[in-house]
Design an enzyme around this catalytic site. Sequence first.
Site, PDB file in Angstrom:
ATOM      1  N   ARG A 110       0.842  -1.208   0.000  1.00  0.00           N
ATOM      2  CA  ARG A 110       0.000   0.000   0.000  1.00  0.00           C
ATOM      3  C   ARG A 110       0.872   1.252   0.000  1.00  0.00           C
ATOM      4  O   ARG A 110       0.590   2.239  -0.677  1.00  0.00           O
ATOM      5  CB  ARG A 110      -0.919  -0.002   1.235  1.00  0.00           C
ATOM      6  CG  ARG A 110      -2.039  -0.996   1.130  1.00  0.00           C
ATOM      7  CD  ARG A 110      -3.069  -0.772   2.216  1.00  0.00           C
ATOM      8  NE  ARG A 110      -2.749  -1.439   3.457  1.00  0.00           N
ATOM      9  CZ  ARG A 110      -3.218  -2.634   3.815  1.00  0.00           C
ATOM     10  NH1 ARG A 110      -4.026  -3.286   3.012  1.00  0.00           N
ATOM     11  NH2 ARG A 110      -2.912  -3.157   4.971  1.00  0.00           N
ATOM     12  N   PHE A 142     -11.211  -4.360  -6.470  1.00  0.00           N
ATOM     13  CA  PHE A 142     -11.322  -5.207  -5.278  1.00  0.00           C
ATOM     14  C   PHE A 142     -10.813  -4.399  -4.076  1.00  0.00           C
ATOM     15  O   PHE A 142      -9.914  -4.820  -3.354  1.00  0.00           O
ATOM     16  CB  PHE A 142     -10.513  -6.505  -5.424  1.00  0.00           C
ATOM     17  CG  PHE A 142     -10.773  -7.278  -6.685  1.00  0.00           C
ATOM     18  CD1 PHE A 142     -11.854  -8.159  -6.773  1.00  0.00           C
ATOM     19  CD2 PHE A 142      -9.950  -7.128  -7.795  1.00  0.00           C
ATOM     20  CE1 PHE A 142     -12.078  -8.885  -7.941  1.00  0.00           C
ATOM     21  CE2 PHE A 142     -10.172  -7.857  -8.967  1.00  0.00           C
ATOM     22  CZ  PHE A 142     -11.248  -8.735  -9.039  1.00  0.00           C
ATOM     23  N   ASP A 171      -6.303  -6.360  -6.782  1.00  0.00           N
ATOM     24  CA  ASP A 171      -6.009  -7.182  -5.595  1.00  0.00           C
ATOM     25  C   ASP A 171      -7.189  -8.113  -5.318  1.00  0.00           C
ATOM     26  O   ASP A 171      -7.896  -7.954  -4.317  1.00  0.00           O
ATOM     27  CB  ASP A 171      -5.725  -6.268  -4.395  1.00  0.00           C
ATOM     28  CG  ASP A 171      -5.316  -7.068  -3.165  1.00  0.00           C
ATOM     29  OD1 ASP A 171      -4.827  -8.201  -3.317  1.00  0.00           O
ATOM     30  OD2 ASP A 171      -5.488  -6.551  -2.040  1.00  0.00           O
ATOM     31  N   CYS A 184      -3.208 -13.850  -4.423  1.00  0.00           N
ATOM     32  CA  CYS A 184      -2.969 -14.438  -3.098  1.00  0.00           C
ATOM     33  C   CYS A 184      -3.376 -15.911  -3.087  1.00  0.00           C
ATOM     34  O   CYS A 184      -3.615 -16.488  -2.039  1.00  0.00           O
ATOM     35  CB  CYS A 184      -3.697 -13.652  -2.012  1.00  0.00           C
ATOM     36  SG  CYS A 184      -5.478 -13.605  -2.238  1.00  0.00           S
TER      37      CYS A 184
END
Length: 400
Positions: free
Chosen positions: A213, A229, A301, A341
């Site tokens: 971030r 997202f 993301d 992820c």
Amino acid sequence: MSDRVGVIVLKPGREKALLRRHPWVFSGAVGQVRGDPSLGDTVEVHNHRGEFLAVGAYSPVSQIRVRVWDWQPDFDPAIFFYKRISAAIAYRESLPAPSGNTARRLVHAESDGLPGLVVDQYGQTLVVQILSAGTERWREIILEALVKTTGIDNIYERSDVDVRQLEGLSDRVGSLHGDPPGRVVIEEEGLKFEVGLNSGHKTGFYLDQSLNRLQVREMAEGKDVLDCFCYTGGFSVNAMRGGASSVTAVDASLDALDGLQTNWVLNQLPQQFLTSVQADVFQQLRSYRDQARNFDLIVLDPPKFAPTTAQVKKAARGYKDINLLALKLLRPGGTLVTFSCSGGVDAALFQKIVADAALDAGVNARIVAHLAQSPDHPVALNFPEGAYLKGLILSTTGKS
Ligand code: SAH
């Protein structure tokens, strides 16, 4: 040990992973189960010649039949959990501490030698996930060790995770100790975020993205940013703080967008530069394409498309789709920050999928940086599966 009720004898030649200190024994490697161990019981693992390899927790229904606690036979849970949790905290204390951050992951399961245990700290509250039969067995001892090592009284449990079903366990959510609040405001790199401990995703916040971030904040100045997202706006808030010209944030969940709004206000960011859109990202990207909308910086993301290797093919299509669409929306010289992820998609495969997407989009792109989870989510070398979050920052140079 009096609590040891079984021995798991491996098939010949199936001890290789354990000898490399990989902490899982898969069902296919088990030759024989001696004694009558049940869910969460402590068992010894022996090779086919009867030699001791490890001590671990038995899980009769899971494909991961044993999760290793230790490589030597003395396993005393009270001492073991206290020591491993203390070591996990000592590691976090050794990390360069971003000043003022009030949230971090304290225990990252296998990578901290504590299979099935996740502990996140949000200010003066801990949120615990008990993910395996073994940690479930020792939950009281673990709780005691956590209170003792951290000095924190307020502990909330968020064991509402799919993997518990694979272990034959049902969900458990609620207060475990003290009087944990339902929501807290944390600080990350000078920004404030409200975290719903009893309602948010995971333990409330995506702590694994904290450094990424910050990277986005540092790249955002003067840019039209699209955060796909967005959840509660981790990247959006950072982009705005970094001087973005505009932020468009897309998520399917209204609750997530409410969280984004709360965080925008908490950080006193200018409302006129934020557009939040409740939509399916796949559809929204197509609609931006049809409108010929362009952006300078896009963050992708998404949630886990492939939790395990079984779903990789479908996941690969999903990743390719969104990356292709996003690359097409970028202005020449634009930046794509893209993540996966999924445990089932490793870094090499992810890069290949993104490369295929660029090819099909007709966009030249180069890798500016490889991204990963923050160091409070470490990856133990003996447990490569721990490296679940991978990301790329791509700089595009226009149509090829
Ligand atoms: N970037 C966030 C975390 C993203 S989590 C952060 O740093 O905090 C993934 C988010 O994707 C969730 O908020 C979920 O609601 C959302 N989501 C899942 N599938 C979606 C879809 N098809 N379209 C839009 N949003 C989706």
